[in-house]
Write an enzyme that holds these catalytic residues in place. Structure first.
Site, short mmCIF file in Angstrom:
data_model
loop_
_atom_site.label_atom_id
_atom_site.label_comp_id
_atom_site.label_asym_id
_atom_site.label_seq_id
_atom_site.Cartn_x
_atom_site.Cartn_y
_atom_site.Cartn_z
N LYS A 179 10.09 -9.67 21.86
CA LYS A 179 10.35 -10.88 22.66
C LYS A 179 11.73 -11.48 22.40
O LYS A 179 12.44 -11.86 23.32
CB LYS A 179 9.25 -11.89 22.32
CG LYS A 179 9.19 -13.10 23.19
CD LYS A 179 8.64 -12.80 24.54
CE LYS A 179 7.42 -13.58 24.90
NZ LYS A 179 6.70 -12.97 26.03
N ASP A 218 9.52 -12.15 30.20
CA ASP A 218 9.52 -10.68 30.29
C ASP A 218 9.65 -10.21 31.75
O ASP A 218 10.52 -9.41 32.08
CB ASP A 218 8.23 -10.08 29.71
CG ASP A 218 8.00 -10.48 28.28
OD1 ASP A 218 8.96 -10.93 27.64
OD2 ASP A 218 6.86 -10.35 27.79
N SER A 219 8.75 -10.72 32.60
CA SER A 219 8.79 -10.22 33.98
C SER A 219 10.04 -10.72 34.70
O SER A 219 10.60 -10.03 35.55
CB SER A 219 7.52 -10.57 34.75
OG SER A 219 7.39 -11.95 34.92
N SER A 220 10.52 -11.91 34.34
CA SER A 220 11.75 -12.41 34.99
C SER A 220 12.94 -11.53 34.61
O SER A 220 13.77 -11.18 35.46
CB SER A 220 12.05 -13.85 34.56
OG SER A 220 10.98 -14.68 34.91
N TYR A 270 0.84 -1.21 0.00
CA TYR A 270 0.00 0.00 0.00
C TYR A 270 0.88 1.26 0.00
O TYR A 270 0.60 2.24 -0.69
CB TYR A 270 -0.91 0.00 1.24
CG TYR A 270 -1.79 1.23 1.36
CD1 TYR A 270 -2.96 1.35 0.61
CD2 TYR A 270 -1.43 2.29 2.20
CE1 TYR A 270 -3.76 2.49 0.70
CE2 TYR A 270 -2.22 3.42 2.31
CZ TYR A 270 -3.38 3.52 1.55
OH TYR A 270 -4.16 4.64 1.66
N SER A 289 5.66 -13.08 37.10
CA SER A 289 4.85 -14.25 36.77
C SER A 289 5.74 -15.46 36.48
O SER A 289 5.27 -16.58 36.41
CB SER A 289 4.01 -13.96 35.53
OG SER A 289 4.86 -13.86 34.39
N GLY A 304 7.40 -15.62 33.66
CA GLY A 304 7.60 -15.60 32.21
C GLY A 304 8.89 -14.84 31.90
O GLY A 304 9.47 -14.19 32.78
N GLU A 336 9.49 -8.15 4.14
CA GLU A 336 9.55 -8.53 5.56
C GLU A 336 9.10 -9.96 5.83
O GLU A 336 9.41 -10.51 6.88
CB GLU A 336 8.74 -7.53 6.41
CG GLU A 336 7.23 -7.58 6.25
CD GLU A 336 6.69 -6.80 5.05
OE1 GLU A 336 7.48 -6.50 4.14
OE2 GLU A 336 5.48 -6.51 5.01
#
Ligand code: XMP
Length: 514
Positions: free
Chosen positions: A370, A231-233, A87, A227, A229, A175
């Protein structure tokens, strides 16, 4: 230090994140911004980033539609290099007075492009290129000041560049991995056309993030929802390196964790010198969810209850700052997504509506994807057990139980999840899979167990391959592995009479069932 940056203007394409990630794979920072960002806003962003180029993403609109999204035409005079994709490619042609029309033959999927001029974006590329197309409109003519770089059988102007200005376009999607040399094309744009320096590196990130947290928190007390996971770790370890004993990590057990998970997390973080608080809130959550079957209501109730529990703890320990493991897609998805539909309410600590007045919310991972968080986790010395953990939804097993949640059902899906995990890991498939898990459906079916009729639950097994969860393919794992999973589940869980395999990609399905 300001990083060389490529802005991705979001025209509603599903691949926006992919574009930004692919740019970052070249160690060049990339930020997604809404398509209607103004030149003034770009100037403000320029105080933070060294803007070296812009990519106009694809999108579902046709440029002739009423209200079709258009960016400011002033961008074409800023002398910042611009690349239009799909586009975006049509939009550039349209702005400069080219002819864009509905394609006489539409192209979806793999196409073969002929490179007419291996320069600029297509520098050093061979004549024949396998590319991935998905478009309803096509650029049929361009004004004099442009030159054609490539065409396909049905698309006479599949790649172009302006003769004087650093402006170019590709009808295909470099991509997506199906465009064989997509990485080389983006590399050409980033380095040859924009002249970026590769200076976005994870080593530097850790030091910078620790300094930033220290500068904000100083001697204050900081609390983080952990949690377990990745990310939080990662955010927890980073924060503890920055503020030491002034950090408290709070683990809220809502009762929907996988088998052994609460103990695993507690034991894992014991090794670090971090003050760790575990809150057993299992009864509270189950009580709130009694009789609830609607998936969105379940998510909302769990999200709100989580906040309540977390706030109670934060208040008790008198925390001044809230640390969150929010990552870039979380932030973007809750930000400006004008053109993207809300599919489901994702719950995690990100977006906690806080009753408590924290002095500030600190999000050290807010700019990372991530896979970048995983690299930071490795740099921080987190072991594989955490770095390679599968993503696990905030509401946990609750979104893998269709219909009302009961303790009995939680026990069934938890056992099934353990079996799926054990078999996949024993078969050494875990490293190639994005996620693998069990879902407890709300269908009961007839079976035979021990020569008698049985009427029990149906478990669905889901295993997926993905790079970033925006799209995913169901994995074509060997039948022998599926057979082992099915046999073990029906043998070891008396309540289950049938096991089915989910063979749906995302889209059209989502990864989780609810
Ligand atoms: P869906 O089901 O939307 O999932 O295709 C995409 C990815 O996100 C995970 N997921 C969540 N993660 N909080 C999270 O932190 C949530 O509420 C949530 N819901 C889904 C899902 O496991 C997949 O990796």
């Amino acid at each position: 230090m300001k990083f060389d940056t490529i802005l991705v203007l979001d025209f509603g394409g599903q691949y926006c994140h992919l574009i930004a990630r692919r740019v970052r794979e070249h160690e060049v920072y990339s930020e997604i911004v809404p398509y209607d960002i103004t030149p003034n806003q770009i100037k403000v962003l320029g105080e933070k980033f060294n803007i070296k180029g812009m990519i106009l993403s694809g999108g579902p609109s046709s440029i002739y539609e009423e209200n079709a999204p258009r960016c400011s035409p002033d961008f074409f005079n800023l002398n910042i290099p611009i690349l239009g994709l799909c586009y975006g490619h049509q939009l550039i042609a349209f702005f400069f007075g080219g002819k864009v029309e509905p394609a006489r033959t539409k192209e979806y999927g793999i196409s073969y492009a002929v490179v007419d001029s291996p320069r600029s974006l297509l520098k050093d590329l061979k004549e024949n290129q396998k590319v991935w197309m998905s478009h309803g409109d096509t650029v049929y003519e361009l004004p004099e000041e442009f030159e054609i770089l490539a065409h396909t059988k049905n698309c006479p102007i599949a790649a172009f560049k302006h003769k004087e200005k650093p402006i170019c376009g590709l009808q295909w999607h470099p991509e997506v991995i199906h465009t064989e040399n997509g990485t080389a094309m983006l590399r050409n744009f980033v380095f040859e056309v924009c002249g970026c320096e590769p200076n976005w590196m994870m080593e530097d990130f850790v030091t910078r993030a620790i300094n930033e947290v220290r500068r904000i928190v100083r001697n204050g007390r900081c609390v983080i929802g952990l949690s377990g996971g990745v990310d939080s770790s990662t955010a927890t370890i980073l924060a503890s390196r920055a503020v030491g004993k002034n950090l408290a990590a709070v683990f809220v057990d809502h009762g929907f964790m996988r088998e052994g998970e609460p103990d695993f997390i507690q034991n894992f973080f014991k090794k670090f010198d971090i003050s760790f608080l575990s809150v057993d809130a299992r009864r509270r959550f189950l009580h709130k969810l009694k009789g609830v079957t609607d998936p969105e209501r379940k998510r909302k109730i769990i999200g709100e209850e989580f906040v309540r529990v977390f706030e109670e703890v934060a208040e008790k320990i008198e925390a001044d700052y809230l640390m969150q493991g929010t990552i870039y897609p979380d932030r973007i998805e809750s930000g400006f997504g004008k053109h993207s539909e809300k599919i489901k309410t994702h719950h995690n600590v990100a977006g906690l509506p806080t009753k408590i007045k924290f002095k500030e919310i600190v999000e050290p991972l807010r700019d990372l994807y991530k896979d970048e968080v995983r690299k930071v986790a490795e740099k921080l010395g987190l072991s594989k057990q955490i770095v390679q953990r599968q993503p696990f939804p905030g509401p946990g097993l609750a979104v893998r139980i269709i219909g009302e949640i009961t303790q009995g059902k939680i026990d069934v899906v938890r056992k099934a999840d353990r079996i799926v995990t054990e078999v996949i890991e024993a078969g050494k498939l875990n490293e190639s899979l994005w996620q693998y898990f069990a879902v407890l459906t709300d269908s009961k079916t007839t079976g035979i167990k021990g020569d008698a009729r049985a009427y029990g639950y149906t478990i669905a097994v889901r295993t997926l391959e993905s790079k970033e969860a925006m799209t995913a393919n169901f994995a074509k794992i060997p039948y022998e592995i599926l057979e082992k999973i099915s046999t073990r589940i029906t043998n070891e869980i008396p309540e289950v009479t049938r096991v089915v395999y989910d063979i749906t990609h995302k889209p059209p399905a989502t990864i989780e069932w609810e």
